[in-house]
Structures are given as structure tokens and as C-alpha cells.
Write a protein that holds these residues in place. Structure first.
Motif, PDB file in Angstrom:
ATOM      1  N   ASP A 227     -11.513 -26.629  34.529  1.00  0.00           N
ATOM      2  CA  ASP A 227     -10.213 -27.226  34.788  1.00  0.00           C
ATOM      3  C   ASP A 227      -9.339 -26.121  35.357  1.00  0.00           C
ATOM      4  OD1 ASP A 227      -7.679 -28.392  34.839  1.00  0.00           O
ATOM      5  OD2 ASP A 227      -8.151 -29.693  33.146  1.00  0.00           O
ATOM      6  N   ALA A 228      -8.984 -26.262  36.632  1.00  0.00           N
ATOM      7  CA  ALA A 228      -8.504 -25.128  37.411  1.00  0.00           C
ATOM      8  C   ALA A 228      -7.021 -24.817  37.296  1.00  0.00           C
ATOM      9  CB  ALA A 228      -8.868 -25.337  38.887  1.00  0.00           C
ATOM     10  N   SER A 229      -6.242 -25.568  36.553  1.00  0.00           N
ATOM     11  CA  SER A 229      -4.809 -25.235  36.411  1.00  0.00           C
ATOM     12  C   SER A 229      -4.254 -25.822  35.123  1.00  0.00           C
ATOM     13  CB  SER A 229      -4.004 -25.767  37.604  1.00  0.00           C
ATOM     14  OG  SER A 229      -4.382 -25.170  38.805  1.00  0.00           O
ATOM     15  N   VAL A 230      -4.811 -25.459  33.994  1.00  0.00           N
ATOM     16  CA  VAL A 230      -4.359 -26.026  32.728  1.00  0.00           C
ATOM     17  C   VAL A 230      -2.941 -25.536  32.436  1.00  0.00           C
ATOM     18  CG1 VAL A 230      -4.758 -26.106  30.243  1.00  0.00           C
ATOM     19  CG2 VAL A 230      -6.702 -26.226  31.828  1.00  0.00           C
ATOM     20  N   GLY A 231      -2.045 -26.479  32.231  1.00  0.00           N
ATOM     21  CA  GLY A 231      -0.645 -26.167  31.985  1.00  0.00           C
ATOM     22  C   GLY A 231       0.265 -26.538  33.128  1.00  0.00           C
ATOM     23  N   MET A 232      -0.298 -27.010  34.241  1.00  0.00           N
ATOM     24  CA  MET A 232       0.512 -27.297  35.422  1.00  0.00           C
ATOM     25  C   MET A 232       1.327 -28.578  35.269  1.00  0.00           C
ATOM     26  SD  MET A 232      -0.827 -27.347  39.353  1.00  0.00           S
ATOM     27  CE  MET A 232       0.325 -27.358  40.731  1.00  0.00           C
ATOM     28  N   LEU A 233       0.806 -29.550  34.534  1.00  0.00           N
ATOM     29  CA  LEU A 233       1.505 -30.828  34.364  1.00  0.00           C
ATOM     30  C   LEU A 233       2.452 -30.827  33.170  1.00  0.00           C
ATOM     31  CD1 LEU A 233      -1.300 -33.484  35.000  1.00  0.00           C
ATOM     32  CD2 LEU A 233       0.552 -32.836  36.539  1.00  0.00           C
ATOM     33  N   ALA A 234       1.978 -30.299  32.044  1.00  0.00           N
ATOM     34  CA  ALA A 234       2.731 -30.450  30.795  1.00  0.00           C
ATOM     35  C   ALA A 234       2.818 -29.168  29.987  1.00  0.00           C
ATOM     36  CB  ALA A 234       2.107 -31.559  29.950  1.00  0.00           C
ATOM     37  N   GLY A 235       2.598 -28.041  30.628  1.00  0.00           N
ATOM     38  CA  GLY A 235       2.750 -26.771  29.938  1.00  0.00           C
ATOM     39  C   GLY A 235       1.745 -26.570  28.806  1.00  0.00           C
ATOM     40  N   MET A 236       2.209 -25.932  27.727  1.00  0.00           N
ATOM     41  CA  MET A 236       1.324 -25.598  26.605  1.00  0.00           C
ATOM     42  C   MET A 236       0.787 -26.832  25.901  1.00  0.00           C
ATOM     43  SD  MET A 236       0.849 -22.309  26.378  1.00  0.00           S
ATOM     44  CE  MET A 236       0.313 -22.071  24.680  1.00  0.00           C
ATOM     45  N   ALA A 237       1.414 -27.985  26.127  1.00  0.00           N
ATOM     46  CA  ALA A 237       0.910 -29.221  25.520  1.00  0.00           C
ATOM     47  C   ALA A 237      -0.505 -29.537  25.995  1.00  0.00           C
ATOM     48  CB  ALA A 237       1.839 -30.388  25.846  1.00  0.00           C
ATOM     49  N   GLU A 238      -0.853 -29.094  27.187  1.00  0.00           N
ATOM     50  CA  GLU A 238      -2.215 -29.309  27.682  1.00  0.00           C
ATOM     51  C   GLU A 238      -3.228 -28.477  26.890  1.00  0.00           C
ATOM     52  OE1 GLU A 238      -2.730 -29.275  31.976  1.00  0.00           O
ATOM     53  OE2 GLU A 238      -0.565 -29.569  32.214  1.00  0.00           O
ATOM     54  N   GLY A 267       1.050 -18.572  31.757  1.00  0.00           N
ATOM     55  CA  GLY A 267       0.157 -17.438  31.579  1.00  0.00           C
ATOM     56  C   GLY A 267       0.512 -16.536  30.422  1.00  0.00           C
ATOM     57  N   ASP A 268       1.733 -16.040  30.396  1.00  0.00           N
ATOM     58  CA  ASP A 268       2.129 -15.105  29.338  1.00  0.00           C
ATOM     59  C   ASP A 268       2.226 -15.795  27.983  1.00  0.00           C
ATOM     60  OD1 ASP A 268       2.187 -13.050  31.146  1.00  0.00           O
ATOM     61  OD2 ASP A 268       4.365 -13.048  31.396  1.00  0.00           O
ATOM     62  N   ALA A 269       2.710 -17.042  27.976  1.00  0.00           N
ATOM     63  CA  ALA A 269       2.801 -17.774  26.714  1.00  0.00           C
ATOM     64  C   ALA A 269       1.416 -18.022  26.133  1.00  0.00           C
ATOM     65  CB  ALA A 269       3.531 -19.099  26.927  1.00  0.00           C
ATOM     66  N   ALA A 270       0.458 -18.369  26.980  1.00  0.00           N
ATOM     67  CA  ALA A 270      -0.903 -18.606  26.510  1.00  0.00           C
ATOM     68  C   ALA A 270      -1.520 -17.325  25.974  1.00  0.00           C
ATOM     69  CB  ALA A 270      -1.752 -19.184  27.642  1.00  0.00           C
TER      70      ALA A 270
END
Length: 548
Positions: A227-238, A267-270
Motif C-alpha cells: 500500500d503505497a501511501s498509507v496516511g494520505m486519505l485519513a492520516g494516522m487513522a489508516e 512520516g514523523d508522527a508514524a
């Protein structure tokens, strides 16, 4: 004597590019126990052994879509389907479908659609905000071009996002105006204004999307994806949704997580929350960090060193970030230990990314061995390829782009530049690892269209684009299985059907290695999918479960 849990008999089994074909295969405890002749494998059968009768069909390692968007694919399954193959060939049809859905919505609820290609529409242009206003005056509307790098919104959506006549185009994006009037067309970073204004999917909607898309991938023979952009739609909720799916064993496919790390990303939050390279929960593994470098060649936004042949004669595409900012992101995430997975399609964007990775190299944090990736990597030069090989940087292309967009490449760039795009043969010969993928929902996930294109270099209109870049079918399957595993640091566990590797297997309706290529393109299907030796998809409902 060791007894197999299951055996595959009476067909051909492709074990890998170096290993070739065998007659039969034995599975034990979720992994391949042995591969060999019918006689050899039959000796491992016992009273409780399950027999899978191939009935003359071919089995291959489970497919690996090394760059797609699993969660967004699931979300898009509940949006308006505007793809050309679904009959959307005119702006009138786009508007008809938008109007139909708008009538089911309450005033103020969003109407979303994806997949139109303005080059496939009879009018040869994008819809406009005015046209969308006419069919959905009471709802914000947002429809995305198939590439996902260009979209059109109506007036309600622009108001929700705070876009007015004096709103400037953001860095790395475009808010289009014609005759000093907003057209509704947005490109690249400008689309984030709409995404931020839209309501975020709920946790239940996110997990349902993952589950729905995952099972869809299994039905096509895929057992692994990135999954090439986890967090792009809903942030950390993804991340939360994926973690729950993995913990509760509801994640359908093996998933390599690529975290969305753009300026507006997570990125930094993850990283601070512990979602780092090497984390593994069930079928979920973390490793990559995504940053966008440019757009798409079909949308005229991929950053090129030479201008496009159509439209603005000075247009060379869009850089999402300045060299300084891009190089800063690459160095930062490289030092944090992530694999870099950077979107760059045009040669100018590839140069920006490649030079940034080279600058990030140091004795303390060497690049070699990190398996950094340039996603798409569509239009590179020979010198750039040599530098990638020297640094161990791999391309992750979508050969299916040639199938779906190749004729458009010729139109936008000319035959010579189109012929050089996505050079699979050249990559193989250079010793880098081009992992085949779909970029779904940008393109259809149908693996047989991708395989067909790798072998023929033909578009859906059967135009030949760069015949010298053709692969054999064995090499094409290798790119779709073992190489994908390599780019995900998993070549020791999956991608081939050899003893000790995971028994992830796809049984196909046709022997794609012996069938005419037209049959592969039009008729081939996945009949059976095994994940860790367990049947997780059975198209015909005829799985021979009883031991014989």
C-alpha cells in the motif's frame, strides 16, 4: 515419514525464473515442503493429505502488486466508476453518472468519482465546474482523472475548500483558470485543498475498505501487495485500521506498508509512534516512506527535461518540491532508517530524486543495501539507470501504464520518447530489480493485462511501444513475484515455490506460458488462490478437498 498437508498434481508448476517448472508440489505447515516429479511428491501423501488437482492448469507463486493503494482501492469501490472500459466515453456520460448519484444524496453531502480519462472522452477535454454545477447544484462534487494527479470539482467543493478567484496555485500544484475564471480543474498539491475539506472516512469505513480490496486482490491471484501511501486519505487513522486488521487476523493479503511522508503526511508522527522499518504484525509489515516528486505523463504533470508536444509549448510538468526540500526529505527519512519509495515519473523528477539519494549517502548511513526505490521511474536516461544500479536503487514500474496510456504517451511525447518508457528489458539487463505493479486504483489490477504488456509491449489498441523492451513470460512472472518480494525485503520467505518458502500460490485458468498472448490478455483468470497453503479464493467452487 513426513506427510504433506496438501499436494498439487496433474499440471505444471512454475517455481521461479531459475528453478523453472515441476510436475507437482507438496505443502506442509504453510510452506513449500518439496517440488518435483509426480512420483516424488506422491510419496509424501498420507491419509490426511489434501489433493489439489490442477487438471492440466498451471500454478505460479502468488502474485505481488509491488505498488498499489489497497485502502484507496477499497474506498474507490464505493465511488462513481468513471473508467473508460466501464462505458464512460463522453462528458455527457460523466455528468449522467454524477447526476444519478447526486439524486441519492442529501444537500451538502459529497459526490465522489474516479477513473475518467479526458483523452478517452469524445470531447477530448476535462469536465468543468460549471457542468458539474448543472447536474449537482446542491452537493460538492470531486472527480479524479484516472492517474489521480488531476481532478475536477464544482463550485460547492471549491467553496468548502476555500478556493476563490484570488486563491493562488500552491507550490507544486495548479488551480486552473481560463479567461480569468476558475475551471474547476486542480492538479497535484492543489488537490490536497479538497482532500482536507472532505469528511474523513470512519474507522469502520477504513477497515471495510481494506477487507474489500484485499479479498478482491486474492480473487486475481495476488497474495502480497504494497500500500503505497498509507496516511494520505485519513492520516494516522489508516495506521490504526491496518493494525486492527492485522491483530484480528482479518487482513486478507500480506501487506508492505509505505507511509505517506509528504509535507502534509504522517512520516514523523508514524516514526514517533513506533511504526518503523521492520515492524511486523501478522500479515502486516512496515518498511517504506513515500514522497511525491512529480505528477503523471498522461496528465502532463510529470517533470520532464524536455517539453510536452501538446498544450503549453513551455510545459515541462510539475515538481512537487524544490530540490532543497526534496533532498531534505530524502536525507531525513533515510537517516530514520526507512526504505525510500519516491514517486518520480519524468526524467527531471528522477534526476532530482536520484541526486538527493546520492547526497544522503554517508559512512554512517550508507545507501547501498537499503534497497531504496523510485516508484514508476517511467522516463529515465541511460546515465540515470547506471547510477541507480551502482547505488542499489530499484525501479518499481507499472508496465500496465503502457497498456492503458501508451497511445497517450505517443500523443503527448512522441514515438521515440514513448518507446523508451518503462524499459523492462533494459532494467533486467542492468541488474536492477523492476518489480511489476498496477498503481491501482490508477489502473485496473488485472494481472493478465500487465503480463500481456510486458511480453508484447502493446497498448490496449495493440500499438507497439518500444518492442526492444519485451520480456519472456517467465521473466514477466518473475517481475510480478520474486522481484516484488525482493523490493520488500522478503525474498527469503516468498516469491518462489521452493522448499521453505511460503506456500502462496495462484492456479490459473490457462497455461500463460504456452497460450497465445491474446488469450492471456482477454481470457486468462485466476481459478484458485492459496495463502500460506490455505485456499482463500476458489473461482469455480470445485476445489478437490478430499484426500485420495
Amino acid at each position: 515419514m513426513i506427510q504433506a498437508d496438501a499436494v498439487l498434481l496433474n499440471g505444471r508448476i512454475f517455481c521461479g525464473l531459475a528453478e523453472g517448472f515441476v510436475e507437482a508440489l507438496a505443502v506442509k505447515d504453510g510452506t513449500v515442503l518439496a517440488a518435483g516429479s509426480t512420483e516424488e511428491i506422491s510419496s509424501l501423501r498420507g491419509a490426511g493429505t489434501r489433493v489439489i488437482d490442477l487438471a492440466g492448469r498451471v500454478a505460479i507463486p502468488g502474485l505481488n502488486d509491488a505498488h498499489m493503494h489497497l485502502l484507496p482501492l477499497g474506498v474507490s469501490m464505493n465511488e462513481i466508476n468513471l473508467r473508460p472500459e466501464e462505458g464512460v466515453r463522453s462528458i455527457d456520460e460523466v455528468l449522467r453518472r454524477v447526476a444519478t448519484v447526486a439524486k441519492t444524496k442529501k444537500p451538502g453531502e459529497w459526490v465522489l468519482g474516479r477513473g475518467y480519462d479526458h483523452n478517452e472522452l469524445a470531447e477530448g477535454r476535462h469536465p468543468t465546474a460549471d457542468e458539474l454545477d448543472q447536474v449537482a447544484p446542491d452537493n460538492p462534487v470531486y472527480i479524479k482523472r484516472t492517474c489521480g494527479h488531476v481532478g475536477v470539482v464544482n463550485s460547492q467543493a471549491m467553496r468548502k475548500a476555500g478556493i476563490g478567484h484570488n486563491t493562488p496555485s500552491p507550490d507544486g500544484g495548479l488551480i486552473e483558470r481560463r479567461d480569468n475564471k476558475l475551471t474547476g480543474l486542480l492538479a497535484e498539491s492543489a488537490m490536497r485543498l479538497i482532500v482536507e475539506a472532505m469528511p474523513k472516512p470512519s474507522h469502520a469505513e477504513l477497515t471495510t475498505a481494506i477487507e474489500q480490496a484485499g479479498h478482491y486482490m486474492l480473487s486475481q491471484g495476488f497474495t502480497s501487495v504494497m500500500d503505497a501511501s498509507v496516511g494520505m486519505l485519513a492520516g494516522m487513522a489508516e495506521i490504526d485500521a491496518y493494525e486492527e486488521m492485522a491483530r484480528t487476523n482479518r487482513l486478507p493479503v500480506r501487506t508492505w506498508v509505505c507511509i505517506y511522508g509528504n509535507a502534509d503526511g504522517i512520516g514523523d508522527a508514524a516514526h514517533a509512534a513506533g511504526y518503523r522499518f521492520g515492524r511486523e504484525v501478522g500479515l502486516l509489515r512496515y518498511g517504506a516512506m513515500k514522497v511525491f516528486g512529480d505528477g503523471s505523463a498522461g496528465g502532463l504533470t510529470a517533470a520532464m527535461s524536455q517539453p510536452y508536444r501538446v498544450g503549453d509549448p513551455d510545459n515541462r510538468g510539475i515538481f512537487i518540491y524544490s530540490d532543497k526540500d526534496m533532498h531534505g526529505y530524502l536525507a531525513h527519512y533515510h537517516r530514520l532508517g526507512y526504505q525510500l519509495a519516491i514517486h518520480a515519473i519524468g526524467d527531471a523528477a528522477i534526476e532530482q530524486v536520484l541526486s538527493g539519494i546520492e547526497q544522503a549517502d554517508s559512512a554512517e548511513h550508507p545507501v547501498l543495501g537499503r534497497r531504496h526505490r523510485i516508484e514508476h521511474c517511467g522516463f529515465l536516461t541511460d546515465s540515470q539507470l547506471a547510477r541507480m544500479a551502482a547505488a542499489g536503487i530499484d525501479p518499481v514500474p507499472q508496465p500496465v501504464f503502457i497498456y492503458e496510456f501508451g497511445d497517450l504517451y505517443v500523443h503527448n511525447l512522441g514515438q521515440e520518447r514513448a518507446d523508451a518508457s518503462y524499459p523492462m528489458r533494459k532494467w533486467f539487463d542492468a541488474g536492477v530489480h523492476p518489480a511489476a505493479s498496477s498503481d491501482a486504483p490508477v489502473c485496473a489490477t488485472d494481472p493478465f493485462k500487465n503480463l500481456f504488456t510486458m511480453v508484447t509491449r502493446q497498448t490496449k489498441r495493440h500499438t507497439v511501444i518500444g518492442a526492444a523492451e519485451r520480456l519472456t513470460m517467465e521473466e514477466a512472472v518473475h517481475a510480478y513475484t520474486a522481484i516484488g518480494a525482493y523490493t520488500q525485503f522478503a525474498e527469503d520467505r516468498m516469491g518462489r515455490l521452493v522448499p521453505g518458502q511460503l506456500a502462496d500460490i495462484a492456479v490459473l485458468s490457462h497455461d500463460i506460458f504456452a497460450s497465445p498472448v491474446e488469450t492471456v490478455e482477454m481470457d486468462a483468470r485466476c481459478d484458485l488462490t492459496l495463502l500460506g497453503g490455505e485456499v482463500v479464493y476458489d473461482r469455480l467452487g470445485q476445489f478437490a478437498a478430499a484426500a485420495q
